[in-house]
Design a protein around this motif. Structure first.
Motif, PDB file in Angstrom:
ATOM      1  N   PRO A 149      -5.416  -1.302   8.567  1.00  0.00           N
ATOM      2  CA  PRO A 149      -3.778  -1.797   8.870  1.00  0.00           C
ATOM      3  C   PRO A 149      -3.018  -1.846   7.519  1.00  0.00           C
ATOM      4  O   PRO A 149      -3.632  -2.250   6.563  1.00  0.00           O
ATOM      5  N   PRO A 150      -2.066  -1.508   7.384  1.00  0.00           N
ATOM      6  CA  PRO A 150      -0.936  -0.969   8.504  1.00  0.00           C
ATOM      7  C   PRO A 150      -1.125   0.558   8.942  1.00  0.00           C
ATOM      8  O   PRO A 150      -0.234   1.175   9.521  1.00  0.00           O
TER       9      PRO A 150
ATOM     10  N   PRO B 161      -0.751  -5.161  10.631  1.00  0.00           N
ATOM     11  CA  PRO B 161      -1.267  -6.032   9.333  1.00  0.00           C
ATOM     12  C   PRO B 161      -1.363  -7.543   9.902  1.00  0.00           C
ATOM     13  O   PRO B 161      -0.884  -8.038  10.640  1.00  0.00           O
TER      14      PRO B 161
ATOM     15  N   ALA C 185      -1.349 -10.741   8.217  1.00  0.00           N
ATOM     16  CA  ALA C 185      -0.669 -11.559   7.061  1.00  0.00           C
ATOM     17  C   ALA C 185      -1.656 -12.345   6.663  1.00  0.00           C
ATOM     18  O   ALA C 185      -1.862 -12.889   5.719  1.00  0.00           O
ATOM     19  N   TRP C 186      -2.462 -13.209   7.581  1.00  0.00           N
ATOM     20  CA  TRP C 186      -3.456 -14.114   7.218  1.00  0.00           C
ATOM     21  C   TRP C 186      -4.646 -13.791   6.504  1.00  0.00           C
ATOM     22  O   TRP C 186      -5.304 -14.489   5.864  1.00  0.00           O
TER      23      TRP C 186
ATOM     24  N   ALA D  24      -4.660 -11.331   4.255  1.00  0.00           N
ATOM     25  CA  ALA D  24      -4.109 -11.331   2.837  1.00  0.00           C
ATOM     26  C   ALA D  24      -4.221 -12.515   2.046  1.00  0.00           C
ATOM     27  O   ALA D  24      -4.555 -12.897   1.212  1.00  0.00           O
ATOM     28  N   ALA D  25      -3.584 -13.643   3.068  1.00  0.00           N
ATOM     29  CA  ALA D  25      -3.836 -14.935   2.380  1.00  0.00           C
ATOM     30  C   ALA D  25      -5.013 -15.683   2.170  1.00  0.00           C
ATOM     31  O   ALA D  25      -5.243 -16.085   1.338  1.00  0.00           O
TER      32      ALA D  25
ATOM     33  N   VAL E 132      -6.681 -14.236  -0.880  1.00  0.00           N
ATOM     34  CA  VAL E 132      -5.932 -14.646  -2.080  1.00  0.00           C
ATOM     35  C   VAL E 132      -6.651 -16.134  -2.374  1.00  0.00           C
ATOM     36  O   VAL E 132      -7.232 -16.353  -3.779  1.00  0.00           O
ATOM     37  N   VAL E 133      -6.900 -16.897  -1.325  1.00  0.00           N
ATOM     38  CA  VAL E 133      -7.671 -18.185  -1.546  1.00  0.00           C
ATOM     39  C   VAL E 133      -8.770 -18.138  -1.770  1.00  0.00           C
ATOM     40  O   VAL E 133      -9.710 -18.724  -2.859  1.00  0.00           O
TER      41      VAL E 133
END
Lengths: 786, 81
Positions: A386-387, A438, A440-441, A443-444, A447-448
């Motif tokens: 994805p995407p 995609p 979004a979470w 990617a989030a 990051v964390v």
């Protein structure tokens, strides 16, 4: 060589010594030149008009070499499609083959290949000779075709309507090859070259000036042979099939006119009308066709819509809609996709196998570049990153790969925003999670997670770099109950040396008596707090080093004042009682605990002063207290670091309490015998450590005191981890369920390990953080940090 | 220095990359703050909050046993059960 057509006698000319066939412009006969004469190979059909930027006798450039297009042929694919092949005579005398199909152009040159195979299979990888080296290429198609039309001068023996077998190969990097298997009498021939952009050929001249490849789409209107309704062809010359919008008849458009193929069972109703234009990543494209297809998944057919987009010079693209989710589809050269055991990779990106199913054509509308028909079935595989999504459609003779890019509803609306019918379009609302939608979470959470790992690494680095240098260690006996010692002015462990005429109040009898009386007022519970405070202040200003006479007078005056004011309420020791020694125990607060040889006996009034300690600047200071003898008691320690040079006092506290017992036969204990207090960096210099303590019983309490510098503070790491663990936990959880839902519709795979790993990491992180926090809180409750 | 991008071969479209969502941007800022704050705190070895500080007057320090008798002692009940 000039000669005449053996069929019609019209003059013809062979301009090049190495050409074989010249098509007679008068009678369309293919005239073959032999050693002795010319002969006709038969008549070629009239050319099907195909919109093309290539024209006969146009000049072009390939790199630094110029060429002239001297001949061309139209070739019909076994499946009905038509493409054109142009023959370029290069400056150096070499022949080039310029194939034109569906808006793509391939310029190839004959390459000698003695070991050419007589057959290959779709998907097979073959080492192909190319410019003195070899190149690994994938077979994308193995099929047959026949020459139907031709013009000009040709570098090979073209026999009208003769069928030949061939295979197309690609390395996915732009290199393209064709193996022409010829007939039984001739060995296979190999043509290798590159896929090219027509603009890079810099074509000029020709029979008609080539149109710009970015010209607007030019449609052609024909009458339906079934109902006489108008049929608009938006890709004339490229289309093989069209559907009449009025009578739903499937029409053959391959010959340039319309022929009836049959009535379609279902009348399609696309949500995006044909002729709608939109702007996508490849530029402006027009919707020219619509197919409703179904995927067979676990015994059920699941429908989805495909819109065929077209622009001259760009070629064909797709817009696919499934459950309200949209993807823009671009074709990919077959060899560009590398197949691994289970998944595929393309352009350096790994795509995970998501679905394998049969794909069936249910409804068609508009026009198409292949011989579309209802109930046509191919094998389909979808791979996702994805995407993006790679879709592979496989038949016995062909593999087609395409790249899909997820588009949000908003992006689709924006793409069609400039079309006059934009407001009427029904783009719809997405349902569920699309295969290539995609997250979004994810990617989030990535990051964390990275931050969390960075934090752990940082913590480890600081933990390893901590010097933890011990500067002081001593066991001292401190004591005193909660009464007098809280307000009793401490006396030095060793009597101060009188200097400059100053006297120690402890050495003056009046002051000793004053102190005893004051201690009795402190113990007196019949006077209020305000009164206590007043006498404390009076004591504090009186009982300080001063000259002997002043001290004696001050102490006596203060003693008299206390007697006068408080004798009626409190039992204050009289001068006589004190002189007789009976008041010596009053409020002493000193214990009788003994200290061993290692113990430095504190003064009776519970204050300890260290020798000067050298403190380094820029490093924190940890004071650790350990009362191993603490039992069913508490200890409060006030710690002061006094800078000998500046007089700055930095104050901290430590608390310890430890209780144990047996209840109903079960032993219990609570509290701790250790406590720490940490100061931030102090200016470099010599410091005296002053300790004052209270505890809940009488006597002295041996306490081991350790002062360290440059200690690692796990507490701050624990807090930072907790702060990051909270969002990591939640975004990891949301991402996990997003992926779980996405993969519920897959019939070949499960959610990849990454989100799960993130979840586990999140949980582990939370547990680690909780562990750190509990430890830190335990330390905090037993000590008095900060 | 000017750089040129190699043109992609035909039929080799670039794989689209996911756009960075707003929540990821927010978390990047947040995570950077947390990690950065911890790093700064750990590196400087400072403590959150200032400890109590007082100044012992020079006159007191100059006197024999001066700060032994200075009133920086502490008050109150601090424990017990």
């Amino acid at each position: 060589m000039r000669t005449t057509c053996p069929n019609c006698g019209a003059p013809i000319e062979f301009r090049y010594d190495d050409s074989f066939v010249r098509v007679c412009a008068s009678c369309n006969h293919a005239v073959l030149r032999t050693d002795r004469s010319v002969e006709s190979l038969g008549r070629v059909a009239d050319l099907v008009p195909i919109e093309s930027p290539l024209k006969l006798f146009a000049e072009g450039h390939h790199g630094s070499t110029s060429f002239l297009l001297v001949g061309m042929a139209q070739i019909r694919h076994e499946a009905g499609g038509l493409w054109q092949e142009w023959y370029a005579k290069l400056d150096g005398g070499q022949w080039g083959w310029l194939a034109e199909a569906q808006g793509r152009y391939y310029l190839t040159f004959e390459e000698p290949w003695l070991a050419a195979p007589n057959d290959v299979a779709v998907g097979q990888r073959i080492e192909i000779p190319f410019r003195g080296t070899t190149r690994s290429m994938t077979v994308g198609e193995v099929t047959s075709a026949s020459y139907v039309g031709a013009r000009g001068e040709l570098p090979f023996r073209l026999v009208p309507n003769e069928t030949f077998r061939y295979a197309d190969l690609s390395d996915g990097q732009g290199t393209f090859a064709t193996i022409d298997f010829g007939d039984e009498d001739t060995p296979p021939k190999l043509y290798v070259g590159q896929q090219v952009n027509v603009a890079d050929l810099h074509l000029t001249g020709g029979e008609v000036e080539p149109p710009s490849p970015r010209d607007e789409i030019k449609s052609q209107r024909l009458a339906c042979p079934s109902c006489n309704g108008p049929v608009d062809l938006r890709a004339p010359g490229e289309s093989l099939r069209a559907v009449c919008a009025y009578c739903n008849t499937l029409l053959d458009t391959s010959s340039g006119s319309l022929a009836i193929l049959g009535k379609l069972a279902h009348k399609a109703q696309p949500r995006i009308p044909l002729g709608t234009t939109g702007v996508f990543s490849d530029g402006k494209l027009t919707v020219i066709g619509y197919v409703q297809r179904s995927a067979l998944v676990e015994g059920e057919w699941w429908a989805f819509d495909e819109y065929l987009l077209y622009a001259p010079g760009t070629g064909f693209r797709w817009l696919v809609e499934s459950d309200g989710h949209w993807s823009y589809i671009q074709p990919i050269a077959t060899g560009a996709v590398e197949v691994t055991v289970k998944d595929v990779s393309y352009d350096g990106v790994k795509f995970t196998h998501y679905q394998q199913s049969q794909l069936r054509v249910d409804q068609v509308f508009g026009e198409f570049y292949w011989q579309v028909q209802e109930n046509e079935i191919v094998e389909g595989d979808d791979y996702i990153a994805p995407p993006a999504m790679i879709s592979r459609e496989t038949t016995k003779s062909e593999i087609n790969d395409s790249l899909g890019t997820y588009m949000t509803v908003r992006e689709v609306e924006r793409a069609f925003a400039d079309d006059p019918n934009a407001a009427k379009l029904q783009i719809g609302t997405p349902v569920g999670i699309a295969p290539n939608q995609p997250d979004a979470w994810s990617a989030a959470s990535a990051v964390v997670s990275l931050a969390f790992m960075a934090l752990i690494v940082l913590g480890l680095v600081f933990a390893m770099a901590a010097r933890d240098e011990q500067k002081f260690n001593k066991t001292v006996s401190l004591g005193g109950g909660p009464g007098p010692s809280t307000t009793t002015a401490p006396l030095g462990a060793t009597p101060p040396t009188p200097e400059l005429g100053l006297a120690d109040p402890g050495s003056i009898p009046e002051c000793v008596e004053f102190k005893k009386v004051y201690e009795a007022t402190v113990a007196c519970d019949r006077i209020g707090t305000t009164t206590h405070d007043a006498y404390r202040q009076m004591y504090e200003v009186t009982y300080i080093a001063s000259d002997r006479d002043t001290l004696a007078a001050g102490c006596k005056t203060s003693t008299d004042m206390m007697h006068q004011a408080l004798d009626s309420a409190c039992q204050l020791p009289t001068h006589e009682q004190l002189a007789a020694g009976s008041g010596s125990e009053a409020g002493s607060g000193s214990g009788s605990g003994s200290a061993d040889a290692e113990v430095t006996t504190a003064p009776p009034d519970s204050v300890f002063f260290s020798d000067p300690i050298q403190i380094d600047g820029g490093r924190n200071i940890e004071l650790k207290f350990e009362a191993s003898g603490l039992s069913n008691d508490w200890v409060y320690i006030a710690a002061d670091l006094v800078n000998e040079t500046t007089g700055t006092v930095t104050t901290g506290e430590a608390n310890m309490e430890y209780y144990s017992g047996v209840d109903d036969g079960d032993a219990w204990s609570e509290g701790t015998r250790e406590s720490k207090t940490v100061f931030g960096p102090q200016p470099e210099g010599k410091y005296v450590l002053r300790l004052e303590a209270q505890h809940g019983s009488s006597g002295l309490m041996p306490i081991e005191v350790t002062l360290k510098q440059g200690v690692f503070r796990g507490r701050w790491l624990a807090w930072a981890m907790l702060v990051l663990a909270v969002p990591l936990f939640f975004v990891g959880l949301i991402s996990y369920f997003h992926e779980k839902k996405r993969w519920e519709n897959s019939n070949v795979g499960k959610a990849p390990i990454t989100p799960v790993a993130l979840m586990i990491l999140a949980f582990v992180g939370v547990f680690i953080a909780i562990g750190f926090i509990l430890k830190a809180l335990a330390e905090s409750s037993s000590g008095n940090d900060d | 220095m000017a750089t040129t991008t190699e043109p992609r071969p035909p039929d080799r479209p670039a794989v689209p990359r996911a756009k960075r969502p707003v929540v990821a941007t927010i978390l990047i800022v947040f995570s950077t703050l947390v990690v950065g704050s911890y790093g700064a705190l750990a590196y400087s070895q400072r403590e959150l909050g200032e400890p109590d500080r007082e100044e012992v007057p020079k006159s007191v320090r100059a006197s024999p046993g001066g700060y032994r008798s200075y009133h920086f002692w502490h008050s109150g009940y601090h424990g017990g059960k």
